[in-house]
Design a protein around this motif. Structure first.
Motif, PDB file in Angstrom:
ATOM      1  N   LYS A 123      -2.008  -7.445  -5.469  1.00  0.00           N
ATOM      2  CA  LYS A 123      -3.015  -8.066  -4.603  1.00  0.00           C
ATOM      3  C   LYS A 123      -4.115  -7.066  -4.243  1.00  0.00           C
ATOM      4  CE  LYS A 123       0.205 -11.356  -2.458  1.00  0.00           C
ATOM      5  NZ  LYS A 123       0.896 -11.737  -1.197  1.00  0.00           N
ATOM      6  N   GLY A 124      -3.709  -5.843  -3.900  1.00  0.00           N
ATOM      7  CA  GLY A 124      -4.681  -4.830  -3.518  1.00  0.00           C
ATOM      8  C   GLY A 124      -5.606  -4.452  -4.662  1.00  0.00           C
ATOM      9  N   ASN A 125      -5.053  -4.317  -5.861  1.00  0.00           N
ATOM     10  CA  ASN A 125      -5.875  -3.962  -7.007  1.00  0.00           C
ATOM     11  C   ASN A 125      -6.784  -5.105  -7.435  1.00  0.00           C
ATOM     12  OD1 ASN A 125      -5.254  -1.167  -8.339  1.00  0.00           O
ATOM     13  ND2 ASN A 125      -3.270  -1.921  -7.634  1.00  0.00           N
ATOM     14  N   GLU A 126      -6.322  -6.346  -7.321  1.00  0.00           N
ATOM     15  CA  GLU A 126      -7.181  -7.486  -7.650  1.00  0.00           C
ATOM     16  C   GLU A 126      -8.350  -7.578  -6.677  1.00  0.00           C
ATOM     17  OE1 GLU A 126      -4.141 -10.597  -9.908  1.00  0.00           O
ATOM     18  OE2 GLU A 126      -4.367 -10.703  -7.720  1.00  0.00           O
ATOM     19  N   ALA A 127      -8.102  -7.297  -5.406  1.00  0.00           N
ATOM     20  CA  ALA A 127      -9.189  -7.279  -4.425  1.00  0.00           C
ATOM     21  C   ALA A 127     -10.169  -6.153  -4.730  1.00  0.00           C
ATOM     22  CB  ALA A 127      -8.617  -7.119  -3.016  1.00  0.00           C
ATOM     23  N   GLY A 128      -9.628  -5.000  -5.149  1.00  0.00           N
ATOM     24  CA  GLY A 128     -10.489  -3.880  -5.511  1.00  0.00           C
ATOM     25  C   GLY A 128     -11.356  -4.182  -6.717  1.00  0.00           C
ATOM     26  N   ILE A 129     -10.805  -4.874  -7.703  1.00  0.00           N
ATOM     27  CA  ILE A 129     -11.585  -5.257  -8.885  1.00  0.00           C
ATOM     28  C   ILE A 129     -12.749  -6.154  -8.492  1.00  0.00           C
ATOM     29  CG2 ILE A 129     -11.519  -6.603 -11.029  1.00  0.00           C
ATOM     30  CD1 ILE A 129      -8.598  -5.623 -11.350  1.00  0.00           C
ATOM     31  N   LYS A 130     -12.482  -7.094  -7.603  1.00  0.00           N
ATOM     32  CA  LYS A 130     -13.545  -7.997  -7.143  1.00  0.00           C
ATOM     33  C   LYS A 130     -14.691  -7.216  -6.505  1.00  0.00           C
ATOM     34  CE  LYS A 130     -14.353 -11.872  -3.944  1.00  0.00           C
ATOM     35  NZ  LYS A 130     -13.735 -12.760  -2.929  1.00  0.00           N
ATOM     36  N   ASP A 131     -14.376  -6.243  -5.676  1.00  0.00           N
ATOM     37  CA  ASP A 131     -15.413  -5.420  -5.046  1.00  0.00           C
ATOM     38  C   ASP A 131     -16.165  -4.595  -6.090  1.00  0.00           C
ATOM     39  OD1 ASP A 131     -14.710  -6.394  -2.587  1.00  0.00           O
ATOM     40  OD2 ASP A 131     -13.606  -4.621  -1.945  1.00  0.00           O
ATOM     41  N   LEU A 132     -15.435  -4.028  -7.050  1.00  0.00           N
ATOM     42  CA  LEU A 132     -16.069  -3.187  -8.061  1.00  0.00           C
ATOM     43  C   LEU A 132     -16.979  -3.980  -8.978  1.00  0.00           C
ATOM     44  CD1 LEU A 132     -12.990  -0.948  -8.831  1.00  0.00           C
ATOM     45  CD2 LEU A 132     -15.181  -0.138  -7.931  1.00  0.00           C
ATOM     46  N   VAL A 133     -16.642  -5.245  -9.241  1.00  0.00           N
ATOM     47  CA  VAL A 133     -17.543  -6.116 -10.019  1.00  0.00           C
ATOM     48  C   VAL A 133     -18.886  -6.225  -9.308  1.00  0.00           C
ATOM     49  CG1 VAL A 133     -17.952  -8.496 -10.756  1.00  0.00           C
ATOM     50  CG2 VAL A 133     -15.725  -7.435 -11.158  1.00  0.00           C
ATOM     51  N   PHE A 134     -18.828  -6.357  -7.984  1.00  0.00           N
ATOM     52  CA  PHE A 134     -20.051  -6.433  -7.188  1.00  0.00           C
ATOM     53  C   PHE A 134     -20.870  -5.153  -7.329  1.00  0.00           C
ATOM     54  CE2 PHE A 134     -22.132  -5.220  -3.196  1.00  0.00           C
ATOM     55  CZ  PHE A 134     -23.048  -6.256  -3.054  1.00  0.00           C
ATOM     56  N   TYR A 135     -20.227  -3.993  -7.172  1.00  0.00           N
ATOM     57  CA  TYR A 135     -20.960  -2.726  -7.229  1.00  0.00           C
ATOM     58  C   TYR A 135     -21.438  -2.416  -8.648  1.00  0.00           C
ATOM     59  CZ  TYR A 135     -19.704  -1.834  -2.407  1.00  0.00           C
ATOM     60  OH  TYR A 135     -19.592  -1.930  -1.033  1.00  0.00           O
ATOM     61  N   LYS A 136     -20.681  -2.820  -9.643  1.00  0.00           N
ATOM     62  CA  LYS A 136     -21.130  -2.660 -11.031  1.00  0.00           C
ATOM     63  C   LYS A 136     -22.435  -3.423 -11.248  1.00  0.00           C
ATOM     64  CE  LYS A 136     -19.549  -3.643 -15.793  1.00  0.00           C
ATOM     65  NZ  LYS A 136     -20.320  -4.841 -16.174  1.00  0.00           N
TER      66      LYS A 136
END
Length: 303
Positions: free
Chosen positions: A136-149
């Motif tokens: 769950k934590g890593n999936e949430a992190g991926i979502k944030d990183l997609v935004f910053y990418k």
């Protein structure tokens, strides 16, 4: 990781293999922080270790096809690199964000396979609840990183001064790092309505010195990140070592030369792992650990 690219990704180095990583590698090898296989996990030892690796394997992930890896990052892969150049800072950060995304994608896929393992359900059942939370934590992190990418891609396409970076040079050797990471408190970490404030940092070995570059997206930042980014100027040896230790408790993507690693006391490495696990497992992510793993090991001068 390039939108629309359908070519096979090659093994991309986060930092230039020749001329950058070669400043740290000794006899073809270095040490990097790596996760342990779940069958090596115990309740009394950390799930991470420092692993000896060769320069071909060091600081690399499958991120871009050969064309994009060569073409997009040419300004920071050839000749003398200007680390004060805004576009170069963005390119370094873009690669770090993509690498952090890919690292989390790999973890999610691997942990989902763990959940379906009959062997783990029998012999490591006590760890499966931890794995579910980690997914769950890593999936949430991926979502944030997609935004910053996407934010960096827009800035590279049409610069609007939407990112802030600092650059400092210190005459130290033997370390490298490049990562996107979070400095946040519990309230920020549980608010999923928007991306958690993100920081980007690079430690680039450059001959007898090392280049330190830190930055953030101006529209998504908090006080803790601003203080962290602006706190790297004019540091003495002890302060630099303490700030490095604190930063390294927040990231996995860093490495060290064999000679420097071998000079660190085993008790200091154990203490670092304890701090790293606290940040890894906790809701508060802070670099203010008040501890120096590199005490007495860094060059005493600065600039």
């Amino acid at each position: 990781m390039i939108n629309g690219c359908d070519q096979k990704a090659i093994n991309s180095h986060l930092l230039q293999r020749h001329g950058v990583l070669s400043n740290v590698v000794e006899n073809g090898h270095c040490y990097e922080l790596r996760g342990k296989d779940i069958f090596s996990w115990t309740k009394n030892t950390p799930p991470f270790e420092f692993k000896r690796c060769g320069i071909q394997d060091a600081f690399s992930l499958h991120l871009f096809c050969n064309h994009h890896d060569t073409d997009v990052f040419k300004p920071i892969e050839s000749g003398t690199v200007d680390y004060d150049n805004y576009r170069n800072q963005l390119l370094l950060s873009y690669r770090a964000i993509c690498a952090e995304m890919r690292r989390k994608e790999i973890i999610v896929e691997m942990y989902k396979r763990y959940l379906g393992s009959k062997i783990l359900q029998t012999y490591r059942k006590d760890y499966l609840c931890l794995i579910e939370e980690a997914i769950k934590g890593n999936e949430a992190g991926i979502k944030d990183l997609v935004f910053y990418k996407h934010q960096v891609e827009e800035e590279l396409a049409s610069p609007g001064d939407n990112f802030f970076f600092v650059h400092h040079t210190y005459p130290i050797k033997g370390l490298y790092a490049s990562s996107a990471f979070t400095i946040s408190n519990y309230e920020e970490s549980i608010d999923t309505s928007e991306a958690i404030p993100n920081c980007i940092g690079h430690l680039i070995p450059n001959g007898e010195c090392s280049e330190f570059i830190f930055g953030y997206q101006k529209g998504h930042v908090n006080k803790a990140i601003i203080e962290f980014v602006n706190g790297w100027a004019n540091l003495d040896t002890d302060s630099l070592g303490e700030r490095l230790t604190g930063w390294f408790t927040l990231i996995e993507s860093w490495g060290i030369s064999p000679s420097l690693f071998e000079r660190i006391k085993p008790s200091d490495i154990d203490h670092y792992f304890g701090l790293f696990e606290n940040d890894f497992d906790g809701a508060d992510q802070t670099p203010n650990v008040g501890y120096n793993m590199f005490a007495g090991l860094l060059n005493p001068t600065y600039q």
